[in-house]
Design a protein around this motif. Structure first.
Motif, short mmCIF file in Angstrom:
data_model
loop_
_atom_site.label_atom_id
_atom_site.label_comp_id
_atom_site.label_asym_id
_atom_site.label_seq_id
_atom_site.Cartn_x
_atom_site.Cartn_y
_atom_site.Cartn_z
N VAL A 5 29.76 27.47 41.62
CA VAL A 5 28.99 28.55 42.23
C VAL A 5 29.76 29.09 43.43
O VAL A 5 29.93 28.40 44.44
CB VAL A 5 27.60 28.07 42.66
N GLU A 6 30.22 30.33 43.30
CA GLU A 6 30.95 30.97 44.38
C GLU A 6 29.99 31.65 45.36
O GLU A 6 28.91 32.12 44.96
CB GLU A 6 31.92 32.03 43.84
N SER A 7 30.41 31.72 46.61
CA SER A 7 29.64 32.43 47.63
C SER A 7 30.60 32.93 48.70
O SER A 7 31.76 32.52 48.75
CB SER A 7 28.59 31.51 48.24
N GLY A 8 30.10 33.84 49.53
CA GLY A 8 30.89 34.31 50.66
C GLY A 8 31.49 35.69 50.49
O GLY A 8 32.11 36.21 51.42
N GLY A 9 31.32 36.30 49.34
CA GLY A 9 31.84 37.63 49.14
C GLY A 9 31.04 38.67 49.91
O GLY A 9 30.00 38.38 50.48
N GLY A 10 31.55 39.89 49.91
CA GLY A 10 30.86 40.96 50.61
C GLY A 10 31.77 42.13 50.89
O GLY A 10 32.88 42.23 50.34
N LEU A 11 31.31 42.99 51.77
CA LEU A 11 32.04 44.18 52.18
C LEU A 11 32.69 43.92 53.54
O LEU A 11 32.03 43.48 54.47
CB LEU A 11 31.09 45.38 52.27
N VAL A 12 33.98 44.21 53.63
CA VAL A 12 34.71 44.01 54.89
C VAL A 12 35.69 45.15 55.09
O VAL A 12 36.18 45.73 54.11
CB VAL A 12 35.43 42.64 54.87
N GLN A 13 35.96 45.47 56.34
CA GLN A 13 36.92 46.52 56.63
C GLN A 13 38.35 46.01 56.48
O GLN A 13 38.60 44.80 56.62
CB GLN A 13 36.70 47.03 58.06
N PRO A 14 39.27 46.91 56.22
CA PRO A 14 40.69 46.50 56.14
C PRO A 14 41.11 45.78 57.41
O PRO A 14 40.75 46.19 58.52
CB PRO A 14 41.42 47.83 55.99
N GLY A 16 40.13 42.78 58.04
CA GLY A 16 39.11 41.77 58.31
C GLY A 16 39.33 40.48 57.53
O GLY A 16 40.33 40.32 56.82
N SER A 17 38.36 39.58 57.68
CA SER A 17 38.45 38.27 57.04
C SER A 17 37.16 37.93 56.31
O SER A 17 36.08 38.40 56.68
CB SER A 17 38.70 37.19 58.10
N LEU A 18 37.33 37.13 55.29
CA LEU A 18 36.20 36.55 54.56
C LEU A 18 36.57 35.13 54.17
O LEU A 18 37.76 34.82 53.97
CB LEU A 18 35.86 37.35 53.30
N ARG A 19 35.55 34.32 54.02
CA ARG A 19 35.76 32.95 53.57
C ARG A 19 34.91 32.73 52.34
O ARG A 19 33.68 32.73 52.42
CB ARG A 19 35.38 31.96 54.67
N LEU A 20 35.57 32.52 51.22
CA LEU A 20 34.87 32.24 49.97
C LEU A 20 34.73 30.73 49.79
O LEU A 20 35.64 29.98 50.11
CB LEU A 20 35.62 32.82 48.78
N SER A 21 33.59 30.33 49.24
CA SER A 21 33.37 28.93 48.93
C SER A 21 32.97 28.79 47.47
O SER A 21 32.39 29.70 46.89
CB SER A 21 32.26 28.35 49.81
N CYS A 22 33.30 27.65 46.91
CA CYS A 22 32.93 27.34 45.53
C CYS A 22 32.37 25.92 45.53
O CYS A 22 33.08 24.97 45.86
CB CYS A 22 34.14 27.44 44.63
N GLY A 67 50.65 34.04 52.84
CA GLY A 67 50.65 34.29 54.28
C GLY A 67 49.35 34.86 54.81
O GLY A 67 49.15 34.91 56.02
N ARG A 68 48.48 35.29 53.92
CA ARG A 68 47.19 35.85 54.34
C ARG A 68 46.01 34.98 53.90
O ARG A 68 45.00 34.91 54.59
CB ARG A 68 47.01 37.26 53.77
N PHE A 69 46.15 34.35 52.73
CA PHE A 69 45.06 33.54 52.18
C PHE A 69 45.42 32.06 52.28
O PHE A 69 46.60 31.69 52.16
CB PHE A 69 44.84 33.88 50.71
N THR A 70 44.39 31.23 52.45
CA THR A 70 44.58 29.79 52.49
C THR A 70 43.52 29.11 51.64
O THR A 70 42.33 29.35 51.84
CB THR A 70 44.50 29.26 53.93
N GLN A 83 40.13 31.01 52.38
CA GLN A 83 40.09 31.77 53.62
C GLN A 83 40.99 32.98 53.44
O GLN A 83 42.19 32.83 53.17
CB GLN A 83 40.56 30.93 54.80
N MET A 84 40.42 34.16 53.61
CA MET A 84 41.16 35.39 53.38
C MET A 84 41.23 36.19 54.68
O MET A 84 40.19 36.61 55.20
CB MET A 84 40.49 36.22 52.29
N ASN A 85 42.42 36.35 55.19
CA ASN A 85 42.66 37.11 56.41
C ASN A 85 43.51 38.34 56.10
O ASN A 85 44.17 38.40 55.07
CB ASN A 85 43.37 36.24 57.45
N GLY A 86 43.48 39.28 57.00
CA GLY A 86 44.29 40.48 56.81
C GLY A 86 44.00 41.19 55.51
O GLY A 86 44.91 41.64 54.81
N LEU A 87 42.72 41.32 55.19
CA LEU A 87 42.35 41.89 53.90
C LEU A 87 42.76 43.34 53.77
O LEU A 87 42.72 44.12 54.75
CB LEU A 87 40.85 41.73 53.68
#
Length: 117
Positions: A5-14, A16-22, A67-70, A83-87
């Motif tokens: 079950v994935e979670s953490g998605g959404g709308l973000v500005q260029p 920005g960062s988001l953290r997805l979990s499974c 270099g952007r995602f971990t 972890q997604m940075n610099g989207l």
């Protein structure tokens, strides 16, 4: 039964960062390689990141996210995160969690990530 079950998605500005979990259940999580894939509208599903079993000491990334995602995992909690940075707008896609075992390959339902101003 097996669930991813994935979670953490959404709308973000260029930029920005988001953290997805499974969250995983129904199988021996620590024995499975965990991966994230994504699929943009009208395109094929593509590999994003991978983390090996057990300690998660080995990771691999698509060149487009390096270099952007971990990616990381917590075997005590049966979770894998991205972890997604610099989207960027080109990161917009449905992101899928995948568990790869010796004989089994499981997929989650996906979570939408939209990068837009």
């Amino acid at each position: 039964q097996v669930q991813l079950v994935e979670s953490g998605g959404g709308l973000v500005q260029p930029g920005g960062s988001l953290r997805l979990s499974c969250a995983a259940s129904g199988f021996t999580f620590s024995s499975y390689v965990m991966r994230w894939y994504r699929q943009a509208a009208g395109k094929e599903r593509e590999f994003v990141a991978r983390i090996n079993t057990s300690t998660g000491s080995s990771t691999n990334y698509a060149d487009s996210v390096k270099g952007r995602f971990t990616i990381s995992r917590d075997n005590a909690k049966n979770t894998v995160t991205l972890q997604m940075n610099g989207l960027k707008p080109e990161d917009t896609a449905v992101y899928y969690c995948n568990a790869l075992g010796l004989r089994r390959n499981y997929w989650g339902q996906g979570t939408q990530v939209t990068v837009s101003s």
